[in-house]
Design a protein around this motif. Structure first.
Motif, PDB file in Angstrom:
ATOM      1  N   TRP A   1      -0.924 -13.527  39.445  1.00  0.00           N
ATOM      2  CA  TRP A   1      -0.168 -14.774  39.323  1.00  0.00           C
ATOM      3  C   TRP A   1       1.171 -14.658  40.042  1.00  0.00           C
ATOM      4  CZ3 TRP A   1      -2.224 -19.197  38.195  1.00  0.00           C
ATOM      5  CH2 TRP A   1      -3.367 -19.242  37.384  1.00  0.00           C
TER       6      TRP A   1
ATOM      7  N   GLY B   1      10.278 -20.066  32.217  1.00  0.00           N
ATOM      8  CA  GLY B   1       9.194 -20.956  31.804  1.00  0.00           C
ATOM      9  C   GLY B   1       7.839 -20.431  32.224  1.00  0.00           C
ATOM     10  N   VAL B   2       7.757 -19.912  33.455  1.00  0.00           N
ATOM     11  CA  VAL B   2       6.504 -19.327  33.930  1.00  0.00           C
ATOM     12  C   VAL B   2       6.124 -18.113  33.090  1.00  0.00           C
ATOM     13  CG1 VAL B   2       5.438 -18.089  35.855  1.00  0.00           C
ATOM     14  CG2 VAL B   2       6.734 -20.181  36.280  1.00  0.00           C
TER      15      VAL B   2
ATOM     16  N   LEU C   1       6.886 -17.572  29.977  1.00  0.00           N
ATOM     17  CA  LEU C   1       6.426 -18.057  28.671  1.00  0.00           C
ATOM     18  C   LEU C   1       5.004 -18.599  28.753  1.00  0.00           C
ATOM     19  CD1 LEU C   1       7.017 -18.729  25.713  1.00  0.00           C
ATOM     20  CD2 LEU C   1       8.009 -20.903  26.475  1.00  0.00           C
ATOM     21  N   LEU C   2       4.729 -19.385  29.787  1.00  0.00           N
ATOM     22  CA  LEU C   2       3.379 -19.928  29.958  1.00  0.00           C
ATOM     23  C   LEU C   2       2.359 -18.816  30.148  1.00  0.00           C
ATOM     24  CD1 LEU C   2       4.063 -22.989  32.303  1.00  0.00           C
ATOM     25  CD2 LEU C   2       3.372 -23.050  29.896  1.00  0.00           C
ATOM     26  N   PHE C   3       2.742 -17.790  30.911  1.00  0.00           N
ATOM     27  CA  PHE C   3       1.809 -16.688  31.114  1.00  0.00           C
ATOM     28  C   PHE C   3       1.535 -15.942  29.818  1.00  0.00           C
ATOM     29  CE2 PHE C   3       0.880 -12.232  31.837  1.00  0.00           C
ATOM     30  CZ  PHE C   3      -0.301 -12.357  32.554  1.00  0.00           C
TER      31      PHE C   3
ATOM     32  N   VAL D   1       1.447 -17.158  26.813  1.00  0.00           N
ATOM     33  CA  VAL D   1       0.482 -17.977  26.068  1.00  0.00           C
ATOM     34  C   VAL D   1      -0.908 -17.846  26.683  1.00  0.00           C
ATOM     35  CG1 VAL D   1      -0.140 -20.328  25.397  1.00  0.00           C
ATOM     36  CG2 VAL D   1       2.255 -19.608  25.338  1.00  0.00           C
ATOM     37  N   TRP D   2      -0.983 -17.916  28.013  1.00  0.00           N
ATOM     38  CA  TRP D   2      -2.251 -17.787  28.721  1.00  0.00           C
ATOM     39  C   TRP D   2      -2.898 -16.433  28.452  1.00  0.00           C
ATOM     40  CZ3 TRP D   2      -6.204 -19.826  31.128  1.00  0.00           C
ATOM     41  CH2 TRP D   2      -6.914 -19.105  32.085  1.00  0.00           C
TER      42      TRP D   2
END
Length: 216
Positions: A78, A183-184, A186-188, A190-191
Motif C-alpha cells: 500500500w 488518516g491513511v 488509521l484506515l490501514f 482497520v483494514w
C-alpha cells in the motif's frame, strides 16, 4: 528558535494547499512540478523511468509473494501503491498538462496538482515508516532472500519518490498534510484487522511485520 516556531505556526494558519509564501511571494506550481515540459524533456524522461521502476517493483513483489490472497493486507504494497499514484500524477502533469494555470491563487490550482502534492506527503511519510519498521524489526538476514525485492519495496521506491520531489520537482511541504498520512495509517489499521479476522490461516505463517503494523 523563535523563527522556527513562527514558521511552524504560520504554516498551520495557511490553507491546506496555500501557495502564498509571504513575505517572499507565492509558489510557482508550474516550476515545482515541471508542468508542461513534455515526455522528451529531462523531467519527463526521469519521471517515466521512476514510475516504471515503482510499477515493476510492485508487480514483481506481488508475483513473488507466497500468499497472494493476503498480499493486500500488508502495509508495504500500500505504501508503494501511494507512491505509484504520486509518480503517475507527477508524470501526467509534466507530459500532458500545460503551463500557466496554477500560479494565481489556491482556487486556480488544478485538482491533479493538489492530489499529486498531497500524495507526496502521504507516500513519503508512510514509505519512511515502512522502511524503518522493516529493517529494524522484521528483516532477518538468515531467512530473507531476494534482496533486490526487499530493498526496492522497503526503501528503494520511497527513496526515488523523495529524491524526485526534492531534486527534480521541488515539491513544497505543508504541515497540515500530516492529517492525511495519519488518516491513511488509521484506515490501514482497520483494514488489517478485518484481513486478520476474516482470513483463515495457520498462525505460524503470519509474518511478524503484519502483527507489528497492526499494533501500530
Amino acid at each position: 528558535m523563535s523563527g522556527c516556531c513562527q514558521r511552524f505556526c504560520a504554516d498551520f494558519k495557511n490553507p491546506m494547499f496555500g501557495i502564498d509564501e509571504s513575505p517572499k511571494g507565492t509558489l510557482d506550481m508550474d516550476a515545482s512540478f515541471n508542468i508542461g515540459k513534455g515526455l522528451l524533456s529531462v523531467a519527463g524522461i526521469i519521471k517515466f523511468i521512476t514510475l516504471a521502476i515503482a510499477v515493476a517493483s510492485e508487480i514483481y513483489s506481488f508475483t513473488a509473494t507466497s500468499i497472494p490472497e493476503f498480499y493486500p493486507a500488508y502495509l508495504t504494497p500500500w505504501g508503494v501503491f501511494f507512491g505509484i499514484l504520486h509518480l503517475a500524477g507527477s508524470f501526467v502533469l509534466t507530459v500532458f498538462y500545460s503551463k500557466g494555470t496554477n500560479n494565481t491563487n489556491t482556487n486556480n490550482t488544478s485538482v491533479l496538482v493538489k492530489i499529486t502534492w498531497l500524495l507526496y506527503s502521504v507516500a513519503g511519510v508512510i514509505g519512511c515508516c515502512i522502511t524503518v519498521l522493516f529493517w529494524v524489526a522484521v528483516f532477518n538476514p538468515d531467512k530473507d532472500n531476494d534482496m533486490l525485492d526487499k530493498i526496492m519495496m522497503h526503501g528503494g521506491v520511497v527513496s526515488l519518490i523523495i529524491l524526485q520531489g526534492i531534486l527534480l520537482d521541488r515539491v513544497p511541504m505543508r504541515l497540515k498534510h500530516i492529517v492525511f498520512s495519519d488518516g491513511v495509517a488509521l484506515l490501514f489499521t482497520v483494514w488489517l484487522i478485518l484481513q486478520v479476522s476474516k482470513l483463515v490461516m495457520k498462525p505460524q505463517k503470519m509474518r511478524f511485520d503484519v502483527w507489528l503494523t497492526c499494533l501500530i
